[in-house]
Scaffold this active site. Structure first.
Site, PDB file in Angstrom:
ATOM      1  CG  PHE A 131      -1.935   1.017   1.330  1.00 32.38           C
ATOM      2  CD1 PHE A 131      -3.137   0.724   0.552  1.00 32.38           C
ATOM      3  CD2 PHE A 131      -1.822   2.312   1.831  1.00 32.38           C
ATOM      4  CE1 PHE A 131      -4.287   1.721   0.506  1.00 32.38           C
ATOM      5  CE2 PHE A 131      -2.886   3.019   1.747  1.00 32.38           C
ATOM      6  CZ  PHE A 131      -3.954   2.864   1.138  1.00 32.38           C
ATOM      7  CG  ASP A 204      -0.233  -2.162   7.102  1.00 31.55           C
ATOM      8  OD1 ASP A 204      -1.376  -2.616   7.734  1.00 31.55           O
ATOM      9  OD2 ASP A 204       0.004  -1.010   6.798  1.00 31.55           O
ATOM     10  CE1 TYR A 229      -9.599   3.017   6.471  1.00 32.23           C
ATOM     11  CE2 TYR A 229      -8.634   4.153   8.098  1.00 32.23           C
ATOM     12  CZ  TYR A 229      -8.396   3.861   7.084  1.00 32.23           C
ATOM     13  OH  TYR A 229      -7.408   4.037   6.221  1.00 32.23           O
ATOM     14  CE  LYS A 230      -7.938  -0.203   4.789  1.00 36.32           C
ATOM     15  NZ  LYS A 230      -6.487   0.130   4.729  1.00 36.32           N
ATOM     16  NE  ARG A 396     -10.226  -3.043  -2.684  1.00 35.23           N
ATOM     17  CZ  ARG A 396      -9.602  -2.267  -1.683  1.00 35.23           C
ATOM     18  NH1 ARG A 396      -8.335  -2.713  -1.165  1.00 35.23           N
ATOM     19  NH2 ARG A 396     -10.345  -1.158  -1.243  1.00 35.23           N
TER      20      ARG A 396
END
Ligand SMILES: *Cc1c(COP(=O)(O)O)cnc(C)c1O
Length: 437
Positions: A131, A204, A229-230, A396
């Site tokens: 990322f 991560d 928040y995921k 995705r």
């Protein structure tokens, strides 16, 4: 393989003891939400708990709430709950700041430790497909401290990572599940190999925490960060979390040595003395309202513990992604879709990514964005990730086992088929780019 029917999917839902967990969320009607890997859905308890924190704790009790409502201890209280999902012990995790900021702290601490234990190593090793914020943070830190950020051209292939563990690598910094492809690393095996090669590991967990079982202590990992928040459903901009292995946590300060990480912040001494343990990874005053919402989100995942917890959720997640792959391959064959996410369970996170292909199966760069937009208009919310020179544009789809059922997967694949069959995606309205994709 037998042809899968809607009735088959309904039977799977009827036999699924985890399906009731969806009642913990306020799911918008008419939506099949396949974007919980970008912003998780809202827990039912969140509006009332946040409202109480606003009206009673802030509005009425004001400053007393730091003690009375437990505000001061909230980052560690929520951290202890997250610890249960990632194989960490109580007192080892704190919920604070953003993933990017936490990565800066742990990478900095890891470099300090490496400088003492393995002096002369001047490389941080990561993946080009990581990322971008992880790479940006590492790039800046390396520049500032005279290190080199070395990027592997790699998409989660374990042998490639192991081959790149050169004697100059101080820290191996990896994202456990790749945000774009859904490929998952074997954390225990890679950590062991990194240690054998004399390198530390920073993981991560942005696409792992609440999505797949993680065993930080069992893997003997060194440092980890992750996102609130995921899959933890903490709400937009929710605090992230940070973990340091007990063997490292007290060896160094992290560089953002604000007063909340001080051993005695209310003594107001002019000199910094780090708090013992993970508390030192806090910097300044914490976002209490956001932490309240995050706690609601983490509580929804802990509610799965009596039903088998992360292991049961993982079994369901693999069944959901297997089903989606099978449905796409059975029903959408001939419509130019290729599978990007690994088929191998061991190497797959909780998402399925598709690319566009031509008749010969070669990747083509057209239509991924528009197909996703057409699906969203039909209430099937996934997302699009732009390609670079090595990766195709990607459709995705995140599969969150907490609130998705097998029938949802059926309908998602069915809408995808219709969007392709009718060429609906070619309409101009689906081809206009928004700021956030
Ligand atoms: C989502 C995500 C982030 C987000 O970082 P923020 O600081 O919260 O914006 C970081 N790293 C990875 C791998 C992610 O998937």
């Amino acid at each position: 393989m037998n042809t899968i029917t809607l009735t088959d999917c309904q039977a799977l839902d009827a036999a699924d003891p985890l399906l009731e967990l969806r009642l913990l969320y306020d799911l918008p009607a008419g939506t099949i939400y396949l974007d919980g890997n970008s912003l998780g859905v809202m827990p039912r308890t969140a509006p009332a708990r946040v409202a109480e924190a606003v009206t009673a704790e802030w509005g009425r009790d004001l400053i007393q709430s730091w003690n009375k409502a437990g505000w001061f201890a909230l980052p560690q209280k929520v951290g202890d709950k997250i610890a249960r999902l990632i194989g960490a012990a109580p007192g080892e995790v704190v919920a604070t700041d953003s993933t990017s900021v936490n990565l800066f702290k742990v990478l900095s601490a890891a470099l300090n430790i490496a400088a003492l234990d393995a002096p002369g190593r001047k490389v941080v090793l990561s993946e080009r497909s990581n990322f971008p914020t992880d790479l940006y943070i590492a790039e800046a830190l390396c520049k500032e401290r005279g290190y080199t950020l070395r990027l592997m051209d790699n998409d989660g292939s374990q042998p490639k990572v192991l081959a790149e563990l050169a004697p100059d690598v101080a820290v191996l910094m990896l994202t456990h599940v790749n945000y774009r492809t859904g490929a998952m690393h074997n954390m225990a095996a890679i950590t062991a190999a990194a240690h054998a090669a004399g390198s530390l590991t920073v993981w991560d967990l942005a696409h792992s925490a609440g999505a797949v079982p993680v065993d930080l202590n069992g893997s003997a990992a060194d440092f980890a960060v992750g996102c609130g928040y995921k899959y933890l459903n903490g709400g937009p901009g929710a605090p992230a979390f940070v973990w340091a292995n007990a063997r490292h946590v007290d060896r160094f300060w992290q560089p953002l040595s604000g007063w909340w990480g001080h051993a005695a912040p209310f003594e107001f001494t002019p000199d910094y003395r780090p708090a013992a343990g993970i508390a030192r990874y806090q910097c300044g005053t914490q976002p209490i309202l956001s932490l309240k919402a995050l706690e609601c989100g983490v509580d929804t995942l802990l509610a799965a513990e009596p039903l088998g917890g992360m292991a049961a959720l993982r079994t369901k997640s693999l069944a959901l992604t297997d089903l989606f792959i099978a449905l796409v391959e059975q029903r959408c064959a001939g419509h130019g879709l290729g599978l990007v996410t690994p088929r191998d369970h061991e190497a797959r996170g909780s998402q399925v990514c598709l690319s566009r292909t031509d008749a010969a199966g070669a990747t083509v760069g057209t239509g991924a964005y528009a197909i996703v937009q057409a699906l969203i208009a039909r209430g099937v919310v996934g997302d699009f990730r732009a390609g670079d020179t090595r990766h195709p544009d990607i459709l995705r789809f995140g599969f969150t086992p907490m609130y998705l059922g097998y029938e949802d997967v059926w309908h998602a694949a069915d809408h995808l088929l219709q969007v392709l069959q009718t060429a609906e995606w070619q309409q101009p309205r689906f081809n206009q780019k928004h700021a956030v994709t």
